[in-house]
Motif scaffolding. Structure first.
Motif, short mmCIF file in Angstrom:
data_model
loop_
_atom_site.label_atom_id
_atom_site.label_comp_id
_atom_site.label_asym_id
_atom_site.label_seq_id
_atom_site.Cartn_x
_atom_site.Cartn_y
_atom_site.Cartn_z
N GLY A 264 0.82 -1.20 0.00
CA GLY A 264 0.00 0.00 0.00
C GLY A 264 0.85 1.25 0.00
N SER A 265 0.21 2.34 -0.30
CA SER A 265 0.90 3.63 -0.26
C SER A 265 0.98 4.09 1.19
N LEU A 266 1.71 5.15 1.39
CA LEU A 266 1.83 5.73 2.71
C LEU A 266 0.45 6.13 3.24
N TYR A 267 -0.40 6.65 2.39
CA TYR A 267 -1.74 7.09 2.81
C TYR A 267 -2.60 5.92 3.25
N VAL A 268 -2.52 4.81 2.53
CA VAL A 268 -3.30 3.63 2.90
C VAL A 268 -2.80 3.07 4.23
N THR A 269 -1.51 3.04 4.40
CA THR A 269 -0.92 2.58 5.66
C THR A 269 -1.38 3.44 6.82
N ARG A 270 -1.37 4.74 6.63
CA ARG A 270 -1.83 5.65 7.67
C ARG A 270 -3.32 5.49 7.95
N LEU A 271 -4.08 5.26 6.91
CA LEU A 271 -5.52 5.03 7.07
C LEU A 271 -5.77 3.83 7.98
N PHE A 272 -5.09 2.72 7.69
CA PHE A 272 -5.30 1.52 8.51
C PHE A 272 -4.77 1.69 9.93
N ARG A 273 -3.70 2.44 10.12
CA ARG A 273 -3.22 2.71 11.47
C ARG A 273 -4.27 3.50 12.25
N THR A 274 -4.88 4.47 11.58
CA THR A 274 -5.92 5.28 12.22
C THR A 274 -7.13 4.43 12.56
N LEU A 275 -7.57 3.61 11.62
CA LEU A 275 -8.72 2.74 11.87
C LEU A 275 -8.46 1.82 13.05
N ASN A 276 -7.29 1.20 13.07
CA ASN A 276 -6.94 0.29 14.16
C ASN A 276 -6.89 1.01 15.51
N GLU A 277 -6.32 2.19 15.52
CA GLU A 277 -6.21 2.95 16.76
C GLU A 277 -7.58 3.29 17.33
N LEU A 278 -8.54 3.53 16.44
CA LEU A 278 -9.89 3.90 16.87
C LEU A 278 -10.79 2.68 17.07
N GLY A 279 -10.26 1.49 16.82
CA GLY A 279 -11.05 0.29 16.99
C GLY A 279 -12.06 0.05 15.88
N ILE A 280 -11.82 0.65 14.74
CA ILE A 280 -12.70 0.47 13.58
C ILE A 280 -12.23 -0.72 12.79
#
Length: 83
Positions: free
Chosen positions: A49-65
């Motif tokens: 994935g791109s940097l943006y996709v990686t950041r998206l999934f980190r954000t989702l995981n952090e928020l429990g989504i």
């Protein structure tokens, strides 16, 4: 319909590849149909994935989504009369 829970972007690639292969679609054909390069599709299937996709999934995981992929299998299509 099969369902897969996705925690990281790289978990999506094998699903894309498996569904594509189960439908006997070549990478070249799918990439052309979607108007992007085969190399990009290869990267998707390998979970790059791109940097943006990686950041998206980190954000989702952090928020429990959670992200869940549901796709139609060949068996589902046959039972619907779409095969």
């Amino acid at each position: 319909m099969p369902t897969v829970q996705v925690r990281k972007f790289r978990d999506i690639g094998p699903v894309i590849k498996a569904v594509r292969e189960s439908r006997a679609v070549r990478q070249e054909d799918l990439a052309e149909q979607l108007a992007f390069s085969r190399d990009y599709l290869i990267d998707l299937e390998r979970g790059r994935g791109s940097l943006y996709v990686t950041r998206l999934f980190r954000t989702l995981n952090e928020l429990g989504i959670t992200v869940t992929l549901t796709y139609q299998s060949r068996d589902d299509e046959a039972s619907d009369g779409n095969a």
